[in-house]
Design a protein around this motif. Structure first.
Motif, PDB file in Angstrom:
ATOM      1  N   GLY A  12      58.014   8.508  -2.946  1.00  0.00           N
ATOM      2  CA  GLY A  12      57.823   7.140  -3.440  1.00  0.00           C
ATOM      3  C   GLY A  12      57.950   7.048  -4.954  1.00  0.00           C
ATOM      4  N   ARG A  13      57.445   8.061  -5.661  1.00  0.00           N
ATOM      5  CA  ARG A  13      57.588   8.075  -7.117  1.00  0.00           C
ATOM      6  C   ARG A  13      59.059   8.151  -7.516  1.00  0.00           C
ATOM      7  NH1 ARG A  13      53.635  12.424  -7.676  1.00  0.00           N
ATOM      8  NH2 ARG A  13      51.713  11.432  -7.043  1.00  0.00           N
ATOM      9  N   ARG A  57      60.181  -5.465  -7.947  1.00  0.00           N
ATOM     10  CA  ARG A  57      59.997  -5.200  -6.516  1.00  0.00           C
ATOM     11  C   ARG A  57      60.484  -6.386  -5.694  1.00  0.00           C
ATOM     12  NH1 ARG A  57      54.669  -2.727  -8.012  1.00  0.00           N
ATOM     13  NH2 ARG A  57      55.024  -0.482  -7.835  1.00  0.00           N
ATOM     14  N   ALA A  58      60.276  -7.587  -6.205  1.00  0.00           N
ATOM     15  CA  ALA A  58      60.716  -8.795  -5.482  1.00  0.00           C
ATOM     16  C   ALA A  58      62.236  -8.832  -5.347  1.00  0.00           C
ATOM     17  CB  ALA A  58      60.211 -10.037  -6.205  1.00  0.00           C
ATOM     18  N   GLU A  59      62.952  -8.461  -6.413  1.00  0.00           N
ATOM     19  CA  GLU A  59      64.412  -8.451  -6.357  1.00  0.00           C
ATOM     20  C   GLU A  59      64.912  -7.415  -5.352  1.00  0.00           C
ATOM     21  OE1 GLU A  59      65.748  -9.669 -10.858  1.00  0.00           O
ATOM     22  OE2 GLU A  59      64.895  -7.675 -10.542  1.00  0.00           O
ATOM     23  N   LEU A  60      64.311  -6.236  -5.368  1.00  0.00           N
ATOM     24  CA  LEU A  60      64.711  -5.195  -4.437  1.00  0.00           C
ATOM     25  C   LEU A  60      64.352  -5.581  -3.004  1.00  0.00           C
ATOM     26  CD1 LEU A  60      66.043  -2.414  -4.260  1.00  0.00           C
ATOM     27  CD2 LEU A  60      63.762  -1.408  -4.503  1.00  0.00           C
ATOM     28  N   ALA A  61      63.192  -6.182  -2.826  1.00  0.00           N
ATOM     29  CA  ALA A  61      62.772  -6.631  -1.492  1.00  0.00           C
ATOM     30  C   ALA A  61      63.765  -7.637  -0.919  1.00  0.00           C
ATOM     31  CB  ALA A  61      61.373  -7.244  -1.565  1.00  0.00           C
ATOM     32  N   THR A  67      59.338  -7.700   2.464  1.00  0.00           N
ATOM     33  CA  THR A  67      58.455  -8.298   1.475  1.00  0.00           C
ATOM     34  C   THR A  67      58.279  -7.361   0.280  1.00  0.00           C
ATOM     35  OG1 THR A  67      56.442  -7.345   2.424  1.00  0.00           O
ATOM     36  CG2 THR A  67      57.162  -9.500   3.295  1.00  0.00           C
ATOM     37  N   GLU A  68      57.813  -7.923  -0.794  1.00  0.00           N
ATOM     38  CA  GLU A  68      57.519  -7.134  -1.991  1.00  0.00           C
ATOM     39  C   GLU A  68      56.457  -6.076  -1.686  1.00  0.00           C
ATOM     40  OE1 GLU A  68      56.030  -8.077  -6.548  1.00  0.00           O
ATOM     41  OE2 GLU A  68      56.716  -9.727  -5.275  1.00  0.00           O
ATOM     42  N   ASN A  69      55.538  -6.409  -0.789  1.00  0.00           N
ATOM     43  CA  ASN A  69      54.487  -5.479  -0.409  1.00  0.00           C
ATOM     44  C   ASN A  69      55.059  -4.241   0.286  1.00  0.00           C
ATOM     45  OD1 ASN A  69      51.689  -4.900  -0.409  1.00  0.00           O
ATOM     46  ND2 ASN A  69      51.625  -5.345   1.791  1.00  0.00           N
ATOM     47  N   VAL A  70      56.131  -4.400   1.055  1.00  0.00           N
ATOM     48  CA  VAL A  70      56.774  -3.256   1.711  1.00  0.00           C
ATOM     49  C   VAL A  70      57.326  -2.302   0.656  1.00  0.00           C
ATOM     50  CG1 VAL A  70      58.736  -2.552   3.149  1.00  0.00           C
ATOM     51  CG2 VAL A  70      57.290  -4.458   3.869  1.00  0.00           C
ATOM     52  N   ILE A  71      57.984  -2.853  -0.366  1.00  0.00           N
ATOM     53  CA  ILE A  71      58.509  -2.012  -1.452  1.00  0.00           C
ATOM     54  C   ILE A  71      57.369  -1.291  -2.150  1.00  0.00           C
ATOM     55  CG2 ILE A  71      59.801  -1.982  -3.622  1.00  0.00           C
ATOM     56  CD1 ILE A  71      61.550  -2.652  -1.166  1.00  0.00           C
ATOM     57  N   VAL A  81      59.481   5.306   4.532  1.00  0.00           N
ATOM     58  CA  VAL A  81      60.696   4.491   4.541  1.00  0.00           C
ATOM     59  C   VAL A  81      61.486   4.869   5.786  1.00  0.00           C
ATOM     60  CG1 VAL A  81      62.769   3.875   3.259  1.00  0.00           C
ATOM     61  CG2 VAL A  81      60.716   4.579   2.012  1.00  0.00           C
ATOM     62  N   GLY A  82      61.919   3.874   6.542  1.00  0.00           N
ATOM     63  CA  GLY A  82      62.724   4.148   7.722  1.00  0.00           C
ATOM     64  C   GLY A  82      64.051   4.797   7.334  1.00  0.00           C
ATOM     65  N   LEU A  83      64.620   5.543   8.252  1.00  0.00           N
ATOM     66  CA  LEU A  83      65.850   6.266   7.968  1.00  0.00           C
ATOM     67  C   LEU A  83      66.984   5.337   7.546  1.00  0.00           C
ATOM     68  CD1 LEU A  83      67.419   8.895   7.860  1.00  0.00           C
ATOM     69  CD2 LEU A  83      67.865   8.652  10.306  1.00  0.00           C
ATOM     70  N   GLU A  84      67.157   4.217   8.246  1.00  0.00           N
ATOM     71  CA  GLU A  84      68.224   3.289   7.887  1.00  0.00           C
ATOM     72  C   GLU A  84      68.035   2.741   6.477  1.00  0.00           C
ATOM     73  OE1 GLU A  84      66.471   2.943  10.725  1.00  0.00           O
ATOM     74  OE2 GLU A  84      67.913   3.296  12.331  1.00  0.00           O
TER      75      GLU A  84
END
Length: 109
Positions: A12-13, A57-61, A67-71, A81-84
């Motif tokens: 994640g880092r 995070r919002a842009e990447l989400a 959602t931003e929370n997932v990022i 993080v799922g494989l796909e």
């Protein structure tokens, strides 16, 4: 035979660092967020947006349709993080899985 375990906190880092420092990812996210609004001509080399700025995070989400929370959870090792999504992330950033994934303890199988 050993089975490697992914250290999601350290992985994640690395995702955080990519979001902050990877120009290829930044260009794709910028284009994806601005092209449909007619604010992007698709020419990243002559872009009016500041490519030195971090991706939020919002842009990447928005690009991942999550959602931003997932990022946040991915970047902090809270959820895997799922494989796909991981493969898509690598493709967007122009890196391999081995550049992102950090392995922790191995388990003997």
């Amino acid at each position: 035979m050993e089975r490697k375990q992914i250290d999601w906190e350290k992985t994640g880092r690395r995702l955080q660092l990519l979001r902050a420092d990877n120009l290829t990812l930044r260009k794709h996210v910028c284009r994806a967020n601005n092209f449909d609004r007619k604010e992007c001509a698709g020419d990243c080399d002559n872009c009016v947006y500041d490519m030195d700025a971090n991706i939020s995070r919002a842009e990447l989400a928005n690009v991942f349709h999550v959602t931003e929370n997932v990022i946040f959870n991915w970047e902090n090792g809270i959820t895997a993080v799922g494989l796909e999504d991981m493969l898509f992330y690598c493709r967007l950033a122009g890196v391999s899985l081995d550049d992102i994934i950090v392995y922790g303890k191995s388990v003997e199988v």
